[in-house]
Design a protein around this motif. Structure first.
Motif, PDB file in Angstrom:
ATOM      1  N   ALA A   1       4.185   5.881  -5.433  1.00 18.93           N
ATOM      2  CA  ALA A   1       4.163   5.947  -6.903  1.00 18.93           C
ATOM      3  C   ALA A   1       3.096   6.936  -7.391  1.00 18.93           C
ATOM      4  N   VAL A   2       1.915   6.897  -6.789  1.00 23.36           N
ATOM      5  CA  VAL A   2       0.836   7.800  -7.202  1.00 23.36           C
ATOM      6  C   VAL A   2       1.208   9.243  -6.918  1.00 23.36           C
ATOM      7  N   MET A   3       1.750   9.505  -5.740  1.00 16.46           N
ATOM      8  CA  MET A   3       2.116  10.877  -5.389  1.00 16.46           C
ATOM      9  C   MET A   3       3.229  11.395  -6.303  1.00 16.46           C
ATOM     10  N   LYS A   4       4.117  10.506  -6.724  1.00 14.20           N
ATOM     11  CA  LYS A   4       5.167  10.906  -7.656  1.00 14.20           C
ATOM     12  C   LYS A   4       4.556  11.265  -9.009  1.00 14.20           C
ATOM     13  N   LYS A   5       3.564  10.488  -9.475  1.00 14.16           N
ATOM     14  CA  LYS A   5       2.877  10.791 -10.738  1.00 14.16           C
ATOM     15  C   LYS A   5       2.159  12.129 -10.675  1.00 14.16           C
ATOM     16  N   LEU A   6       1.572  12.422  -9.505  1.00 10.33           N
ATOM     17  CA  LEU A   6       0.849  13.679  -9.327  1.00 10.33           C
ATOM     18  C   LEU A   6       1.785  14.855  -9.043  1.00 10.33           C
ATOM     19  N   LYS A   7       3.075  14.567  -8.921  1.00  6.81           N
ATOM     20  CA  LYS A   7       4.103  15.574  -8.617  1.00  6.81           C
ATOM     21  C   LYS A   7       3.852  16.255  -7.275  1.00  6.81           C
ATOM     22  N   ILE A   8       3.459  15.435  -6.295  1.00  7.67           N
ATOM     23  CA  ILE A   8       3.248  15.915  -4.936  1.00  7.67           C
ATOM     24  C   ILE A   8       4.353  15.333  -4.068  1.00  7.67           C
TER      25      ILE A   8
ATOM     26  N   CYS B   1       0.830  -1.198   0.000  1.00  9.85           N
ATOM     27  CA  CYS B   1       0.000   0.000   0.000  1.00  9.85           C
ATOM     28  C   CYS B   1       0.869   1.254   0.000  1.00  9.85           C
ATOM     29  N   GLU B   2       1.878   1.288   0.824  1.00 13.28           N
ATOM     30  CA  GLU B   2       2.775   2.440   0.899  1.00 13.28           C
ATOM     31  C   GLU B   2       3.537   2.638  -0.408  1.00 13.28           C
TER      32      GLU B   2
ATOM     33  N   CYS C   1      -9.502   1.037   3.533  1.00 13.95           N
ATOM     34  CA  CYS C   1      -9.939   2.385   3.145  1.00 13.95           C
ATOM     35  C   CYS C   1      -8.810   3.124   2.436  1.00 13.95           C
ATOM     36  N   LEU C   2      -7.593   2.993   2.952  1.00 13.40           N
ATOM     37  CA  LEU C   2      -6.442   3.644   2.331  1.00 13.40           C
ATOM     38  C   LEU C   2      -6.204   3.090   0.929  1.00 13.40           C
ATOM     39  N   MET C   3      -6.365   1.790   0.763  1.00 11.95           N
ATOM     40  CA  MET C   3      -6.210   1.187  -0.566  1.00 11.95           C
ATOM     41  C   MET C   3      -7.235   1.775  -1.538  1.00 11.95           C
ATOM     42  N   GLU C   4      -8.462   1.981  -1.068  1.00 11.50           N
ATOM     43  CA  GLU C   4      -9.504   2.569  -1.915  1.00 11.50           C
ATOM     44  C   GLU C   4      -9.150   4.010  -2.289  1.00 11.50           C
ATOM     45  N   LEU C   5      -8.623   4.778  -1.342  1.00  9.72           N
ATOM     46  CA  LEU C   5      -8.194   6.140  -1.649  1.00  9.72           C
ATOM     47  C   LEU C   5      -7.084   6.148  -2.687  1.00  9.72           C
ATOM     48  N   ILE C   6      -6.149   5.233  -2.541  1.00  7.43           N
ATOM     49  CA  ILE C   6      -5.034   5.154  -3.490  1.00  7.43           C
ATOM     50  C   ILE C   6      -5.555   4.793  -4.876  1.00  7.43           C
ATOM     51  N   LYS C   7      -6.528   3.873  -4.946  1.00  4.83           N
ATOM     52  CA  LYS C   7      -7.123   3.524  -6.243  1.00  4.83           C
ATOM     53  C   LYS C   7      -7.790   4.746  -6.865  1.00  4.83           C
ATOM     54  N   SER C   8      -8.470   5.549  -6.042  1.00  4.59           N
ATOM     55  CA  SER C   8      -9.103   6.773  -6.547  1.00  4.59           C
ATOM     56  C   SER C   8      -8.063   7.750  -7.082  1.00  4.59           C
TER      57      SER C   8
END
Length: 169
Positions: free
Chosen positions: A26-33, A20-21, A78-85
């Protein structure tokens, strides 16, 4: 045997946490956050981040999912669902449909200085009015009312009266 035990512990929940982490990173890197924090507990989770010097927060809970008919076990789910979103959001942004600013406008976190101030504030005042010096009740002044026993004190009490008959001899 030891190898089998080690493989078992690799499957344990901390492995799911690590996965999950890694996905979140990876997602935050894609979003440039770059500046973000996250946490979860038994029934909920959140991700807080800064984007263009503004704080944002996304939250999810087992209860929110239940209302929508989705069954989640715990905050990590719940965190996994947020990450999927957020991953879905990355796909939308990559298509060029909308920019990230458009999607996260509703997630802006209110600062502590902008706390909601009620339109009106009720104040209750309780006033105490002195009734002046009150007369003591009649029985306090009447010395005849105070009970005093004319019987002997307990020290001279005959113990044979309190012992069971089987012990008296």
């Amino acid at each position: 045997m030891l190898k089998m035990i080690n493989n078992f512990f690799k499957w344990m929940p901390h492995n799911e946490q690590n996965m999950c982490e890694r996905k979140l990173i990876a997602v935050m890197k894609k979003l440039k956050i770059e500046d973000y924090t996250f946490n979860w507990d038994r029934s909920s989770c959140f991700i807080e981040f800064h984007y263009q010097d503004k704080p944002y927060k996304v939250e999810h809970s087992v209860q929110q999912a239940k209302v929508k008919g989705i069954i989640l076990k715990n905050g990590l789910d719940c965190l996994m669902e947020l990450i999927k979103s957020l991953e879905d959001l990355c796909v939308i942004i990559d298509r060029g449909t909308y920019k990230l600013e458009t999607w996260i406008a509703g997630m802006e976190q209110q600062s502590a200085a902008k706390e909601e101030i009620p339109e009106f504030e009720e104040e209750f005042h309780i006033r105490y009015k002195s009734l002046g010096k009150q007369a003591a009740p009649e029985y306090v002044r009447n010395k005849d009312f105070v009970h005093s026993s004319s019987e002997a004190p307990l020290g001279s009490f005959d113990r044979s009266h309190i012992l069971p008959r089987s012990q008296r001899k």
